[in-house]
Design a protein around this motif. Sequence first.
Motif, short mmCIF file in Angstrom:
data_model
loop_
_atom_site.label_atom_id
_atom_site.label_comp_id
_atom_site.label_asym_id
_atom_site.label_seq_id
_atom_site.Cartn_x
_atom_site.Cartn_y
_atom_site.Cartn_z
N THR A 16 28.59 57.04 41.61
CA THR A 16 28.85 55.95 42.53
C THR A 16 28.15 54.69 42.05
OG1 THR A 16 28.80 55.32 44.88
CG2 THR A 16 26.85 56.37 44.00
N THR A 17 28.59 53.57 42.58
CA THR A 17 27.87 52.31 42.40
C THR A 17 27.01 52.09 43.62
OG1 THR A 17 29.63 51.34 41.07
CG2 THR A 17 28.06 49.83 42.06
N VAL A 18 25.71 52.17 43.43
CA VAL A 18 24.79 51.86 44.51
C VAL A 18 24.74 50.35 44.66
CG1 VAL A 18 22.39 52.01 45.29
CG2 VAL A 18 23.44 53.95 44.11
N GLY A 19 24.94 49.85 45.87
CA GLY A 19 25.05 48.41 46.07
C GLY A 19 26.49 47.98 45.83
N SER A 20 26.68 46.86 45.13
CA SER A 20 28.04 46.34 44.93
C SER A 20 28.23 45.98 43.47
CB SER A 20 28.27 45.11 45.80
OG SER A 20 27.35 44.08 45.47
N SER A 21 29.51 45.96 43.06
CA SER A 21 29.87 45.58 41.69
C SER A 21 31.18 44.83 41.73
CB SER A 21 29.98 46.83 40.81
OG SER A 21 30.46 46.48 39.53
N THR A 22 31.36 43.88 40.80
CA THR A 22 32.59 43.10 40.78
C THR A 22 33.69 43.79 39.99
OG1 THR A 22 31.78 41.90 38.85
CG2 THR A 22 31.32 40.94 41.01
N ILE A 23 33.39 44.88 39.29
CA ILE A 23 34.40 45.62 38.55
C ILE A 23 34.28 47.10 38.91
CG2 ILE A 23 34.29 44.02 36.61
CD1 ILE A 23 32.82 46.27 35.07
N GLN A 24 35.28 47.86 38.49
CA GLN A 24 35.26 49.30 38.69
C GLN A 24 34.40 49.91 37.58
OE1 GLN A 24 36.67 50.92 41.30
NE2 GLN A 24 35.59 52.75 40.58
N ASP A 25 33.19 50.30 37.91
CA ASP A 25 32.30 50.88 36.91
C ASP A 25 32.87 52.22 36.44
OD1 ASP A 25 30.71 48.74 37.35
OD2 ASP A 25 29.26 49.79 38.59
N ALA A 26 32.43 52.67 35.26
CA ALA A 26 32.99 53.88 34.66
C ALA A 26 31.89 54.87 34.31
CB ALA A 26 33.78 53.51 33.41
N GLY A 32 16.79 45.51 41.82
CA GLY A 32 16.17 44.31 42.38
C GLY A 32 14.86 44.62 43.08
N PRO A 33 14.16 43.57 43.53
CA PRO A 33 12.92 43.78 44.27
C PRO A 33 13.12 44.61 45.53
CG PRO A 33 13.12 41.48 43.57
CD PRO A 33 14.46 42.14 43.31
N ARG A 34 14.17 44.31 46.31
CA ARG A 34 14.41 45.04 47.56
C ARG A 34 15.80 45.70 47.62
NH1 ARG A 34 10.53 44.16 51.38
NH2 ARG A 34 9.25 42.30 51.19
N SER A 35 16.72 45.27 46.79
CA SER A 35 18.08 45.80 46.86
C SER A 35 18.62 45.98 45.45
CB SER A 35 18.97 44.84 47.65
OG SER A 35 20.29 45.35 47.78
N ASP A 36 19.33 47.10 45.22
CA ASP A 36 19.79 47.47 43.89
C ASP A 36 21.31 47.43 43.79
OD1 ASP A 36 17.09 48.12 43.32
OD2 ASP A 36 17.39 50.09 44.22
N SER A 37 21.80 47.25 42.56
CA SER A 37 23.22 47.36 42.27
C SER A 37 23.35 47.97 40.88
CB SER A 37 23.90 45.99 42.31
OG SER A 37 25.26 46.09 41.91
N PHE A 38 23.72 49.26 40.82
CA PHE A 38 23.74 49.96 39.55
C PHE A 38 24.63 51.20 39.63
CE2 PHE A 38 20.60 52.10 42.05
CZ PHE A 38 20.60 53.42 41.63
N LYS A 39 24.92 51.79 38.46
CA LYS A 39 25.74 52.99 38.35
C LYS A 39 24.82 54.22 38.37
CE LYS A 39 29.94 54.61 37.73
NZ LYS A 39 30.98 54.32 38.73
#
Length: 506
Positions: free
Chosen positions: A140-150, A170-177
């Motif tokens: 899953t992508t935790v947080g948000s992403s502008t593309i469909q991660d693979a 991030g310091p308080r919020s993450d966006s990653f695969k």
Amino acid sequence: MKLLPDALTRHVQILAALTLAHSAQASVSLNWKDNSSNEDGFAIERSIDGIHFQEIGRVPADVDKFTDPNATEGKTFHYRVRAFNAFGFSGYTDTISATVAALVESASETIDRTLQTVSEESEKLLFNGQLLSASSLPTTTVGSSTIQDAYQYYDSLGLHALISLGSGLGPRSDSFKFTYLPIEQDCQIVVRVPFHSGGSPESACGIMVRSSLAPDSAYGAALLTANGAAQARWRPKNNDISQTRELLSSHPNTRYLKIRRRGSYCWLSASRDGYDWSPSSKVPVALGSTPLVGIFLASSGNTNSIAVLEILESTEPLLAPSLSYYRASGSQAAIGVESSQVSSTLDQATGLYKLTAQGRGFEQYHDQLNFYQWTGVGSCRIVAKIHAFVGDGTSARTGLSLRASLEPDSPIAAVTLNGYGKIETLTRSGDGAKITTLSGPELPAGCYLALERQGNTVSYQWSPNGVDWNEFGTAILDLPSIHHVGLTLGSHDGESASLIELTGLY
């Protein structure tokens, strides 16, 4: 003289019986605690009615074990022990009884039943309505992403490939695969990063334990940045500010990461060769009751990040080790015996190796062993979990070994469980040399063993859970650069069998 203790300190063990399936004879092995200091020896007595005893053997001073080879299956025998010297006898221990079961199954059949039980109990993990396997982990992508991660797992190579675009950790919020699985207990996982290309130096990939999929949740991670620096990064509690500590400075050869979770703490470390590790960063992480563990890729900026990760060692079966360059090269070797006297099979459903062996096992000068082995060069580490062991006597052993060659008298380093359930190391330092042994504590069921070679030095290790490791000495051997390493089983004088899970080889 001092009396013996009031009672035997261990239950009678039925050890050699299973190999004598077609006779009416079995053997009973006794242990006691030696609390006397001036004995000449110990006398062992046996009774069939618990009243009338007859002496059946003696052992010298400081020996605390005896095997009765003449027990009869289906009967109950009673035993007691007393010390003696020139002035007479001590008092008796308490009497202990053993009923020798009818012996109708071989060691191999017993292990087959154990394997079947493990297979029935090891159903695929159900998580959020999805049946998980090593090749179908949730991503899953935790947080948000502008593309469909693979994400893609290449089974033939044992490699995990991830592509991600996001704001990273991030310091308080993450966006990653995140490719992950739920865990219920402590764990240890080692990964190698063959390739990592990030949109910026802040892109990071590695191994993570996380309290949930929420972008502000607590986590602990060992990671590698795009410029080759290894870091420990963690968020102690949900919505806390994340923290970072350097493990190794930027270096093109930094490729190895390790995470160890124990309760509410994580130990995070890195290495440039997979053997010499940086000091671990112990960090507090409030993981809650349903933590997740997995591999991750965090981008930073407007460019995709790409990472390839390889799992080298893992206590989690669904995060199976790749076997690195040893992959798919394992083979059966009969050391000092005919090939018909040994067998090794891999159960694909459970990942367990079933080994059987006949012969005399580890000998002072000439081994007779089952050795399922891989051939490698230079340094190596092998880790395995011992699921079950049916030995045909106290000198039967199973575990891991490293050999200079497949000759029966070649240099060898082995860490094993013996017939008493104790850790025992066996070392032959050179060709034709006498093998030396060192016995240690009794290990719990489901224990882990490890061997690690660096140069001509081999270290012996054991763990109750694959997380908390204890070194049990080292040995220096006359080793060529090419070695044979793998799973081993030695019999006593009949047939033994074991079930072993390979949890790391690199």
